[in-house]
Design a protein around this motif. Structure first.
Motif, PDB file in Angstrom:
ATOM      1  N   SER A  89       0.811  -1.224   0.000  1.00 52.20           N
ATOM      2  CA  SER A  89       0.000   0.000   0.000  1.00 52.20           C
ATOM      3  C   SER A  89       0.841   1.269   0.000  1.00 52.20           C
ATOM      4  N   ARG A  90       2.141   1.153   0.222  1.00 48.95           N
ATOM      5  CA  ARG A  90       2.994   2.339   0.190  1.00 48.95           C
ATOM      6  C   ARG A  90       3.105   2.914  -1.219  1.00 48.95           C
ATOM      7  N   ARG A  91       2.630   2.167  -2.214  1.00 49.39           N
ATOM      8  CA  ARG A  91       2.631   2.649  -3.597  1.00 49.39           C
ATOM      9  C   ARG A  91       1.473   3.606  -3.891  1.00 49.39           C
ATOM     10  N   TRP A  92       0.510   3.696  -3.000  1.00 45.70           N
ATOM     11  CA  TRP A  92      -0.697   4.477  -3.259  1.00 45.70           C
ATOM     12  C   TRP A  92      -0.340   5.938  -3.522  1.00 45.70           C
ATOM     13  N   ARG A  93      -0.621   6.402  -4.717  1.00 42.56           N
ATOM     14  CA  ARG A  93      -0.243   7.752  -5.117  1.00 42.56           C
ATOM     15  C   ARG A  93      -0.949   8.814  -4.277  1.00 42.56           C
ATOM     16  N   GLU A  94      -2.213   8.588  -3.940  1.00 45.54           N
ATOM     17  CA  GLU A  94      -2.935   9.573  -3.136  1.00 45.54           C
ATOM     18  C   GLU A  94      -2.268   9.760  -1.775  1.00 45.54           C
ATOM     19  N   LEU A  95      -1.723   8.686  -1.236  1.00 47.66           N
ATOM     20  CA  LEU A  95      -1.022   8.781   0.044  1.00 47.66           C
ATOM     21  C   LEU A  95       0.327   9.456  -0.131  1.00 47.66           C
ATOM     22  N   PHE A 118       0.682  -7.400   3.113  1.00 50.95           N
ATOM     23  CA  PHE A 118       1.152  -6.163   2.515  1.00 50.95           C
ATOM     24  C   PHE A 118       2.503  -6.334   1.820  1.00 50.95           C
ATOM     25  N   ALA A 119       2.931  -7.566   1.643  1.00 56.07           N
ATOM     26  CA  ALA A 119       4.258  -7.821   1.086  1.00 56.07           C
ATOM     27  C   ALA A 119       4.157  -8.511  -0.266  1.00 56.07           C
ATOM     28  N   PRO A 304     -20.487 -13.518  -0.334  1.00 53.44           N
ATOM     29  CA  PRO A 304     -19.147 -13.743   0.224  1.00 53.44           C
ATOM     30  C   PRO A 304     -18.945 -12.993   1.531  1.00 53.44           C
ATOM     31  N   PRO A 305     -18.205 -13.574   2.481  1.00 56.69           N
ATOM     32  CA  PRO A 305     -17.985 -12.920   3.785  1.00 56.69           C
ATOM     33  C   PRO A 305     -17.377 -11.526   3.659  1.00 56.69           C
ATOM     34  N   PHE A 306     -16.415 -11.346   2.745  1.00 56.76           N
ATOM     35  CA  PHE A 306     -15.910 -10.021   2.394  1.00 56.76           C
ATOM     36  C   PHE A 306     -16.427  -9.696   0.998  1.00 56.76           C
ATOM     37  N   SER A 307     -17.171  -8.614   0.855  1.00 54.17           N
ATOM     38  CA  SER A 307     -17.736  -8.277  -0.450  1.00 54.17           C
ATOM     39  C   SER A 307     -16.722  -7.585  -1.353  1.00 54.17           C
ATOM     40  N   ARG A 308     -15.757  -6.899  -0.764  1.00 59.03           N
ATOM     41  CA  ARG A 308     -14.685  -6.290  -1.547  1.00 59.03           C
ATOM     42  C   ARG A 308     -13.446  -6.149  -0.681  1.00 59.03           C
ATOM     43  N   VAL A 309     -12.313  -6.011  -1.334  1.00 53.62           N
ATOM     44  CA  VAL A 309     -11.037  -5.954  -0.623  1.00 53.62           C
ATOM     45  C   VAL A 309     -10.217  -4.782  -1.159  1.00 53.62           C
ATOM     46  N   TYR A 310      -9.748  -3.945  -0.241  1.00 53.15           N
ATOM     47  CA  TYR A 310      -8.815  -2.866  -0.557  1.00 53.15           C
ATOM     48  C   TYR A 310      -7.438  -3.395  -0.170  1.00 53.15           C
ATOM     49  N   GLY A 311      -6.487  -3.594  -0.953  1.00 57.90           N
ATOM     50  CA  GLY A 311      -6.614  -3.464  -2.345  1.00 57.90           C
ATOM     51  C   GLY A 311      -5.325  -3.936  -2.972  1.00 57.90           C
ATOM     52  N   ARG A 312      -5.201  -3.505  -4.162  1.00 60.17           N
ATOM     53  CA  ARG A 312      -3.976  -3.648  -4.933  1.00 60.17           C
ATOM     54  C   ARG A 312      -3.623  -2.267  -5.472  1.00 60.17           C
ATOM     55  N   TRP A 313      -2.353  -2.063  -5.806  1.00 59.29           N
ATOM     56  CA  TRP A 313      -1.909  -0.777  -6.317  1.00 59.29           C
ATOM     57  C   TRP A 313      -1.114  -1.000  -7.595  1.00 59.29           C
ATOM     58  N   ALA A 314      -1.478  -0.252  -8.630  1.00 60.48           N
ATOM     59  CA  ALA A 314      -0.844  -0.424  -9.936  1.00 60.48           C
ATOM     60  C   ALA A 314       0.639  -0.080  -9.850  1.00 60.48           C
ATOM     61  N   GLN A 323      -9.666   0.647 -19.580  1.00 58.85           N
ATOM     62  CA  GLN A 323      -9.477   1.799 -18.707  1.00 58.85           C
ATOM     63  C   GLN A 323      -7.992   2.139 -18.635  1.00 58.85           C
ATOM     64  N   LYS A 324      -7.693   3.415 -18.548  1.00 60.11           N
ATOM     65  CA  LYS A 324      -6.293   3.841 -18.448  1.00 60.11           C
ATOM     66  C   LYS A 324      -5.919   3.940 -16.968  1.00 60.11           C
ATOM     67  N   ILE A 325      -5.157   2.957 -16.509  1.00 65.55           N
ATOM     68  CA  ILE A 325      -4.741   2.883 -15.116  1.00 65.55           C
ATOM     69  C   ILE A 325      -3.383   3.564 -14.978  1.00 65.55           C
ATOM     70  N   LYS A 326      -3.244   4.363 -13.936  1.00 65.50           N
ATOM     71  CA  LYS A 326      -1.979   5.044 -13.701  1.00 65.50           C
ATOM     72  C   LYS A 326      -1.227   4.397 -12.541  1.00 65.50           C
ATOM     73  N   SER A 327       0.075   4.528 -12.573  1.00 63.24           N
ATOM     74  CA  SER A 327       0.916   3.987 -11.511  1.00 63.24           C
ATOM     75  C   SER A 327       0.486   4.556 -10.163  1.00 63.24           C
ATOM     76  N   GLY A 328       0.314   3.666  -9.181  1.00 56.84           N
ATOM     77  CA  GLY A 328      -0.093   4.087  -7.855  1.00 56.84           C
ATOM     78  C   GLY A 328      -1.582   4.150  -7.643  1.00 56.84           C
ATOM     79  N   ASP A 329      -2.380   3.847  -8.673  1.00 62.22           N
ATOM     80  CA  ASP A 329      -3.832   3.840  -8.507  1.00 62.22           C
ATOM     81  C   ASP A 329      -4.266   2.704  -7.589  1.00 62.22           C
ATOM     82  N   LEU A 330      -5.292   2.967  -6.793  1.00 58.95           N
ATOM     83  CA  LEU A 330      -5.873   1.956  -5.915  1.00 58.95           C
ATOM     84  C   LEU A 330      -6.860   1.110  -6.696  1.00 58.95           C
ATOM     85  N   MET A 331      -6.670  -0.213  -6.659  1.00 61.21           N
ATOM     86  CA  MET A 331      -7.572  -1.176  -7.282  1.00 61.21           C
ATOM     87  C   MET A 331      -8.322  -1.907  -6.160  1.00 61.21           C
ATOM     88  N   ILE A 332      -9.648  -1.871  -6.207  1.00 58.01           N
ATOM     89  CA  ILE A 332     -10.471  -2.540  -5.199  1.00 58.01           C
ATOM     90  C   ILE A 332     -11.014  -3.835  -5.800  1.00 58.01           C
TER      91      ILE A 332
END
Length: 478
Positions: A89-95, A118-119, A304-314, A323-332
């Protein structure tokens, strides 16, 4: 009625604009949070799929941009290609660019920690091997004996009443009672940890202190198992060749305990509801055409017990699902959305008959390592319940049931039932279970679980703030 408690750590703070947001945010992008989104998540997924296809732009808390993966195949691709979609998650551009406030409800879910979830790469392999190989040492028949024992003890608590509320009195207790045994804790730890874990996942005003209680108890467990190991998960984790530190071991014990508890409690509640209300299951179970494990798999597809998961980061700029995904975008990861993708399930009324290819336990390097344990607790526990109370019926109309929504899941609040009262049978289902009891590790000189000296919320807040500052320092060095 769908609600997210206002005091939940996953909910916006009181007075936050998120409490009064509409379904559409800036730029016409739909919000993945707020009353409308929480009231009908499946409806929202269908709208997003119709508007954008398999991957849709959404806004998460604070109107931060993200991508919700709706397609089944697209979810698998994100799960299985860490080179393109990292778990770090340290890749998250918004962060990185300072747009995530320190009090964001997203941080408890996505803030980086030294955990296998997270590894990536070698560090992930080291930490995950310790978890998966330690879990692999469990005797599955022994687990089921634990489940039968605790399920029947819980039933004894309400069998004579002729009525019960199965979420609070059964589904929320059975997983934790079983898990504390598997981790190597004495019996007396179970009830208090159930209370603390329930408090945490429901987000009450004491949830933060409950989290500290859980961690303090697990740190004591690690110390005790270092001194005197046994045949249990905590001991196996500590002696694994990965060489986990005490802190790493305690954090991974918490990860396993709370994740397995939350998912299994939801799975039990949802399966009970479907068995009691869905004509397919009632007819099939009565006629012998569908086993309870098959019913569990159907629930894993539909709820499903978890309906969605945060996340992956491009990890880089790319085009994905048009879709045009940018580096550091959050994928849910849209687990619930992917499970109902029309591309693989054009008719949702058709039973899946035990098909295990759903997304409920993820896939790829981060696939849930304890999924078979969760299944065993759910189907064995429900089977024991139905054997004791065969005339179990829902006590209210189905449309009067209530759910609570959070970032990750949609939880059934209560399953009130009624049945013919029966006398408890502790002589059969207590400590002197007719079936041979599983091997019990020797009693360890473990510290008494803390009861009165609960840490204050400020201590936890300080720890979270310290982690966030460390994360920001790491980002500035990049």
């Amino acid at each position: 009625m769908t609600t997210t408690p206002s005091n939940s750590p996953l909910a916006p703070p009181p007075g936050c604009p998120a409490h009064r947001v509409g379904p559409i945010g800036p730029g016409g992008v739909r919000r993945l949070y707020g009353p409308e989104a929480e009231a009908d998540p499946i409806g929202l997924y269908n709208k997003l799929r119709a508007e954008h296809g398999a991957v849709a732009p959404v806004l998460v808390h604070g109107d931060l941009p993200a991508w919700l993966v709706l397609g089944y195949a697209e979810n698998l691709e994100v799960m299985r290609t860490p080179s393109r979609f990292s778990r770090d998650s340290r890749r998250w551009r918004e962060l990185q660019e300072g747009r995530v406030p320190m009090d964001s409800p997203l941080l408890p879910v996505v803030a980086w920690q030294p955990l296998c979830v997270f590894a990536d790469g070698e560090e992930h392999e080291r930490l995950r091997a310790a978890v998966t190989e330690s879990m692999g040492r469990f005797d599955r028949r022994g687990i089921r004996r634990y489940v039968v024992r605790f399920a029947n003890q819980l039933v004894d608590g309400f069998a004579a009443d002729g009525k019960a509320e199965l979420v609070e009195q059964f589904a929320e207790h059975l997983p934790m009672l079983t898990l504390t045994q598997l981790l190597g804790m004495p019996d007396e730890y179970g009830p208090r940890l159930v209370q603390a874990a329930r408090d945490m996942v429901k987000g009450t005003e004491t949830a933060i202190a409950s989290n500290e209680y859980v961690m303090k108890t697990l740190r004591q467990l690690v110390v005790a198992k270092r001194a005197l190991p046994g045949s249990d998960f905590a001991s196996w984790l500590l002696e694994h060749r990965a060489g986990l530190s005490d802190d790493e071991a305690a954090e991974h014990l918490r990860l396993v305990l709370i994740t397995a508890y939350e998912t299994t409690a939801n799975l039990i509640a949802n399966t009970l509801l479907m068995v009691l209300t869905d004509p397919r299951f009632r007819a099939s179970l009565a006629g012998g055409h569908m086993t309870l494990p098959d019913a569990v798999e159907q629930v894993l597809w539909d709820a499903p017990p978890f309906s969605r998961v945060y996340g992956r980061w491009a990890t880089g700029n790319a085009e994905f699902a048009d879709q045009k995904i940018k580096s550091g975008d959050l994928m849910i990861l849209g687990l619930a959305a992917g499970n109902i993708d029309p591309a693989i399930r054009p008719d949702l009324s058709v039973p899946v008959h035990g098909n295990r290819s759903h997304l409920s336990f993820s896939s790829g390097p981060h696939e849930c390592p304890g999924q078979d344990i969760g299944r065993a607790i759910a189907d064995t526990g429900i089977d024991a319940l139905l054997a004791r109370l065969p005339d179990l019926e829902l006590a209210v109309p189905e449309d009067q049931l209530h759910w609570e929504s959070s970032l990750l899941s949609r939880r059934l609040v209560a399953v009130p039932v009624e049945f013919t009262p029966r006398e408890p049978e502790p002589e059969l289902f207590g400590e002197s279970l007719v079936m041979p009891a599983p091997p019990v590790a020797p009693r360890y000189p473990m510290p008494e679980p803390p009861r009165e000296e609960m840490p204050t919320p400020s201590s936890f807040s300080h720890r979270v703030a310290t982690r966030c500052r460390s994360l920001l320092r790491w980002l500035r060095k990049r």
